[in-house]
Design a protein around this motif. Structure first.
Motif, mmCIF file in Angstrom:
data_model
loop_
_atom_site.group_PDB
_atom_site.id
_atom_site.type_symbol
_atom_site.label_atom_id
_atom_site.label_comp_id
_atom_site.label_asym_id
_atom_site.label_seq_id
_atom_site.Cartn_x
_atom_site.Cartn_y
_atom_site.Cartn_z
ATOM 1 N N UNK A 3 0.416 -1.043 -0.276
ATOM 2 C CA UNK A 3 0.147 0.246 0.186
ATOM 3 C C UNK A 3 1.121 1.510 0.055
ATOM 4 N N UNK A 4 2.037 1.245 1.123
ATOM 5 C CA UNK A 4 2.592 2.376 1.033
ATOM 6 C C UNK A 4 3.845 2.284 -0.454
ATOM 7 N N UNK A 28 6.462 11.177 15.765
ATOM 8 C CA UNK A 28 5.723 13.583 15.315
ATOM 9 C C UNK A 28 6.497 14.247 15.838
ATOM 10 N N UNK A 54 -1.303 8.186 23.839
ATOM 11 C CA UNK A 54 -2.419 9.582 23.630
ATOM 12 C C UNK A 54 -3.214 10.536 24.377
ATOM 13 N N UNK A 58 2.188 0.026 10.653
ATOM 14 C CA UNK A 58 1.278 1.153 9.728
ATOM 15 C C UNK A 58 1.000 2.005 10.145
ATOM 16 N N UNK A 59 0.881 2.643 11.109
ATOM 17 C CA UNK A 59 1.487 3.722 12.035
ATOM 18 C C UNK A 59 2.507 4.870 11.730
ATOM 19 N N UNK A 94 2.758 5.166 7.821
ATOM 20 C CA UNK A 94 1.961 6.245 7.354
ATOM 21 C C UNK A 94 2.422 7.667 7.723
ATOM 22 N N UNK A 145 3.053 10.792 4.432
ATOM 23 C CA UNK A 145 2.565 12.363 5.126
ATOM 24 C C UNK A 145 3.401 13.364 4.950
ATOM 25 N N UNK A 172 4.646 14.368 1.041
ATOM 26 C CA UNK A 172 3.559 14.515 0.733
ATOM 27 C C UNK A 172 3.351 15.864 1.165
ATOM 28 N N UNK A 180 -9.083 13.235 1.311
ATOM 29 C CA UNK A 180 -7.771 13.481 1.333
ATOM 30 C C UNK A 180 -7.680 13.135 2.915
ATOM 31 N N UNK A 187 -5.272 13.594 5.348
ATOM 32 C CA UNK A 187 -4.524 14.422 5.853
ATOM 33 C C UNK A 187 -4.521 16.130 5.091
ATOM 34 N N UNK A 201 -7.349 6.996 3.370
ATOM 35 C CA UNK A 201 -6.265 7.581 3.296
ATOM 36 C C UNK A 201 -5.823 7.902 1.117
ATOM 37 N N UNK A 202 -5.069 8.606 1.497
ATOM 38 C CA UNK A 202 -4.409 8.544 0.543
ATOM 39 C C UNK A 202 -3.401 7.815 -0.456
ATOM 40 N N UNK A 217 -4.311 4.320 11.186
ATOM 41 C CA UNK A 217 -3.684 5.173 9.659
ATOM 42 C C UNK A 217 -4.783 6.391 10.509
ATOM 43 N N UNK A 271 -2.659 12.727 16.196
ATOM 44 C CA UNK A 271 -1.840 14.233 15.739
ATOM 45 C C UNK A 271 -2.396 15.496 15.824
#
Lengths: 256, 256
Positions: free
Chosen positions: A128-129, A191, A227, A244-245, A248, A252, A255, B189, B191, B224-225, B245, B252
């Motif tokens: 996917x990624x 992050x 969190x 996955x986290x 992502x 992100x 992008x 999207x 995000x 999810x893009x 995700x 976040x």
């Protein structure tokens, strides 16, 4: 018509030793078999019902051997509780590992992942990624295990999974300036930490995390922050979920 | 000493009908049993080896009935292939669903999740992200299914899982101004889309996504893009992975 010997052979592919001897693995289910064909994989044996063969325009060059089977025969051969209309014995791909290729983009490294479902899910999310290479420690579960294949949902045909000496490989990568990321309780907030476009993200064993030897090769220790009101602790996130986290967040940033 | 009847009863808890009749569920494994106790759950029956009982200072008020068992008896009673030293029959919690409570923070809604492993993983990640309430359509797999309990890794004791008429509940929530988020291929999207601190995030069935009826209640469609070079398509991410995700992105933003 499926011979007893053939059924026995298909079922023996549940065992890693046999898969390695024969250099083949088992793919079950209509969608998965079609994905193997679409990915250009040569099928050694395709067992399918007449319906499946008719519907999907299976041409002879797609498989060395095509065997039309009845649903009863499929039931006997299949490792699944509810078999579908097709299964295939597929030749293992010949993969040549090249560190420079693998680290041009983000790659994953897995340090002793034991659960087949976790490995399959990680292969699927790598796909996917757009992550093309997964570097596995030699004690990570075999990616051609039928349960891994099933949970990868076809991603196994698009992502290259390499088994290698992970410590040595990471040492070489770090020596050539590649960033090695890994998740640790004491790591920096994922992050807030600078993430590079390429590099290797290491994920550790389900119970014990990243081993000490591998940890020494990590250049960038990060952690997924707790969190508000949530659980903390090393065992609180499944390894596939944590992967996955992290992936992502890498993507992100790219992008942004 | 574990009677045959007791063994039969423990094993019958694999069935939803029996769990609902008896209002109890089965918890297996040392860590899981200790988490149940730590969460203040009243154990109806605790079966454990003498070693477990001695090491963990089990006091009589923690369980209505404590049965010391041999490893052989544990093997007979357990639903696991490799049983540990403790299992417990635990009373189901009395939960009262309150929409206003649930939507003060981020809540999850699950529309026909079928796989026990997926539900367990989602409960576990909800716990990590501090999500207290999961709203399930009535056809979602039972959260007291032993496989769900195992894969939730103790999170089942901290997250409330409610089974309800999902369409009606979402209708009421939307009417009171709560944002309902859901993932759709045609969504915005994730995000870039504004995310609120509270609201309901709907995740859909493994094969078919969110049902049409539920989709009509969604106020904010997101997706999810696709990532550069990655796979796209509805089936390309496992539902638990996609949930992780999305939740990570909600949290976040809160921390920004």
């Amino acid at each position: 018509m499926l011979s007893k010997n053939k059924i026995r052979f298909i079922q023996s592919l549940a065992r890693k030793k046999i898969r390695e001897q024969e250099k083949v693995f088992l793919v079950e289910g209509n969608k998965m078999v079609l994905e193997a064909i679409e990915a250009g994989r040569q099928l050694k044996t395709l067992c399918a019902t007449s319906g499946f063969l008719a519907e999907n325009n299976i041409s002879p060059q797609m498989a060395t051997e095509v065997i039309e089977v009845s649903p009863e025969e499929m039931q006997k051969a299949s490792l699944l509780q509810t078999p579908q209309q097709a299964l295939a014995v597929v030749n293992m791909p010949e993969q040549h590992f090249n560190l420079t290729d693998s680290t041009q983009d983000l790659a994953l490294a897995l340090d002793f992942i034991q659960d087949p479902g976790n490995l399959g899910t990680i292969i699927r999310l790598a796909d996917w990624f757009g992550i093309r290479h997964i570097l596995c420690s030699e004690n990570t579960v075999d990616c051609f295990n039928p349960k891994v294949i099933q949970s990868s949902m076809g991603a196994i045909f698009r992502v290259e999974v390499h088994y290698l000496n992970l410590v040595e490989t990471l040492k070489m990568a770090a020596a050539s300036g590649t960033k090695i990321f890994g998740t640790f309780l004491e790591g920096e907030n994922l992050y807030k930490h600078p993430l590079s476009k390429n590099g290797i993200l290491v994920m550790g064993n389900e119970g014990n995390g990243i081993s000490e030897e591998v940890a020494r090769m990590v250049t960038d220790k990060v952690h997924i922050p707790a969190f508000p009101g949530g659980q903390t602790g090393s065992e609180s996130l499944n390894v596939a979920t944590a992967t996955a986290i992290c992936c992502a967040e890498f993507r992100r940033r790219m992008m942004d």
